[in-house]
Design a protein around this motif. Structure first.
Motif, PDB file in Angstrom:
ATOM      1  N   THR A 229     -49.326   6.367  21.209  1.00  0.00           N
ATOM      2  CA  THR A 229     -48.408   6.225  20.080  1.00  0.00           C
ATOM      3  C   THR A 229     -48.668   4.920  19.336  1.00  0.00           C
ATOM      4  N   TYR A 230     -48.894   3.853  20.082  1.00  0.00           N
ATOM      5  CA  TYR A 230     -49.213   2.551  19.483  1.00  0.00           C
ATOM      6  C   TYR A 230     -50.481   2.651  18.642  1.00  0.00           C
ATOM      7  N   GLY A 231     -51.512   3.302  19.214  1.00  0.00           N
ATOM      8  CA  GLY A 231     -52.788   3.392  18.508  1.00  0.00           C
ATOM      9  C   GLY A 231     -52.733   4.302  17.298  1.00  0.00           C
ATOM     10  N   ALA A 232     -52.018   5.433  17.418  1.00  0.00           N
ATOM     11  CA  ALA A 232     -51.948   6.402  16.332  1.00  0.00           C
ATOM     12  C   ALA A 232     -51.299   5.820  15.078  1.00  0.00           C
ATOM     13  N   LEU A 233     -50.429   4.842  15.267  1.00  0.00           N
ATOM     14  CA  LEU A 233     -49.773   4.205  14.126  1.00  0.00           C
ATOM     15  C   LEU A 233     -50.688   3.222  13.403  1.00  0.00           C
ATOM     16  N   ARG A 234     -51.847   2.907  14.007  1.00  0.00           N
ATOM     17  CA  ARG A 234     -52.718   1.865  13.465  1.00  0.00           C
ATOM     18  C   ARG A 234     -54.090   2.353  13.007  1.00  0.00           C
ATOM     19  N   VAL A 235     -54.401   3.606  13.288  1.00  0.00           N
ATOM     20  CA  VAL A 235     -55.700   4.130  12.869  1.00  0.00           C
ATOM     21  C   VAL A 235     -55.502   5.418  12.075  1.00  0.00           C
ATOM     22  N   ALA A 236     -56.555   5.842  11.398  1.00  0.00           N
ATOM     23  CA  ALA A 236     -56.504   7.088  10.633  1.00  0.00           C
ATOM     24  C   ALA A 236     -56.328   8.269  11.571  1.00  0.00           C
ATOM     25  N   LEU A 237     -55.672   9.319  11.079  1.00  0.00           N
ATOM     26  CA  LEU A 237     -55.411  10.500  11.896  1.00  0.00           C
ATOM     27  C   LEU A 237     -56.716  11.136  12.369  1.00  0.00           C
ATOM     28  N   SER A 238     -57.722  11.149  11.509  1.00  0.00           N
ATOM     29  CA  SER A 238     -59.013  11.732  11.891  1.00  0.00           C
ATOM     30  C   SER A 238     -59.649  10.957  13.038  1.00  0.00           C
ATOM     31  N   THR A 239     -59.514   9.624  13.006  1.00  0.00           N
ATOM     32  CA  THR A 239     -60.051   8.785  14.085  1.00  0.00           C
ATOM     33  C   THR A 239     -59.340   9.079  15.397  1.00  0.00           C
ATOM     34  N   ALA A 240     -58.019   9.164  15.334  1.00  0.00           N
ATOM     35  CA  ALA A 240     -57.229   9.468  16.531  1.00  0.00           C
ATOM     36  C   ALA A 240     -57.616  10.834  17.094  1.00  0.00           C
ATOM     37  N   GLY A 241     -57.848  11.800  16.201  1.00  0.00           N
ATOM     38  CA  GLY A 241     -58.205  13.143  16.635  1.00  0.00           C
ATOM     39  C   GLY A 241     -59.541  13.182  17.363  1.00  0.00           C
ATOM     40  N   ILE A 242     -60.531  12.490  16.822  1.00  0.00           N
ATOM     41  CA  ILE A 242     -61.855  12.478  17.440  1.00  0.00           C
ATOM     42  C   ILE A 242     -61.825  11.764  18.791  1.00  0.00           C
TER      43      ILE A 242
END
Length: 298
Positions: A229-242
């Protein structure tokens, strides 16, 4: 460390924990899956509730579960799905089917795409349709080759993907909703734990080793969720998905090299097809995101 870098590191950390969590459940192979699920629910709730209490968010939990009828119904449905997902994951690990858990979480993003088509009338590009079709063919090859459908993988994929759909509808903090879900499951968890302790002799309290491992299920469930959750708020959704594909990749590593589960020719054909499908879909998603940004900039 920059905001984006810390976000990427947090997501990678979460996925590494998720990827190697089969090792933890292998240590508790002597505990029946349903009893282990009950303890995971209980200790997760205690850990999540402590976090909410520390952050003064308990009233948010009360409102979500006991006040708002709309959020309560969604949380109840989410609780049922996450219980199914957790149980079959534990069962798969204990029955030497980690390969199937890996397969399930590989195809889960593509199943989520199907929910998007059905429920939200989302449109796919030709590349994304190709990815979905390729993954479907891979599952069919595995089904024909093994003469049975990969039921555990499909249950994990469909339960968690629809769980994600329900979470999209909830307009409350992720930590609050997850705590609400395990709170809904607490009565059943307590009944199961009491049953095992009265009828067959429960696992908790028999020895320090098992008791500590069962209690560890709480922070082991909470830590990666908080990190992600911490990371998803700080990176692009596509980055989080990969980055999420690191999780099933590590599970596949555990299955093949740590626990030496058998890999047939059908696995060796279907898994690369799914990896290619995910690569196509991810590439298409990133391309679409870049085009949308350019249009917004213009």
């Amino acid at each position: 460390m920059s905001k984006v870098s810390s976000g990427i590191l947090a997501i990678i950390s979460a996925c590494v924990i998720w990827g190697f969590v089969p090792v933890y459940y292998k240590l508790l192979v002597h505990v029946p899956p349903i009893e282990l699920l009950a303890h995971r629910t209980l200790w997760s709730f205690l850990f999540f509730f402590a976090i909410l209490f520390f952050n003064r968010k308990v009233t948010d939990l009360r409102d979500a579960v006991f006040v708002s009828k709309e959020s309560r119904l969604t949380i109840v449905m989410s609780a049922a799905l996450i219980a199914i997902n957790w149980f079959f994951f534990i069962f798969a690990v204990q029955s030497n089917n980690i390969t199937e858990t890996s397969l399930g979480y590989f195809i889960m993003p593509l199943v989520t795409v199907v929910w998007g088509l059905i429920l939200f009338k989302e449109k796919l590009s030709y590349a994304q349709w190709t990815a979905v079709l390729l993954a479907t063919i891979a599952v069919l090859i595995l089904t024909v080759g093994l003469t049975k459908a990969p039921l555990i993988a499909l249950i994990l994929a469909f339960s968690f993907s629809y769980y994600a759909v329900l979470k999209k509808k909830l307009q409350i903090a992720p930590m609050v909703s997850v705590t609400g879900e395990v709170l809904i499951l607490i009565p059943a968890a307590i009944v199961i734990i009491i049953y095992f302790h009265q009828g067959q002799g429960g696992s908790f309290g028999k020895d320090v080793y098992t008791s500590l491992l069962l209690a560890l299920s709480g922070p082991l469930t909470a830590a990666p969720l908080i990190l992600f959750t911490y990371g998803a708020l700080r990176v692009a959704l596509s980055t989080a998905g990969i980055l999420q594909y690191l999780n099933p990749s590590l599970q596949f590593f555990c299955a093949a090299f740590l626990f030496l589960e058998p890999l047939t020719i059908w696995h060796m054909v279907s898994f690369p097809m799914i990896w290619i499908a995910l690569a196509i879909y991810s590439w298409s998603g990133m391309r679409h995101t870049k085009q949308a940004r350019k249009q917004t900039a213009n």
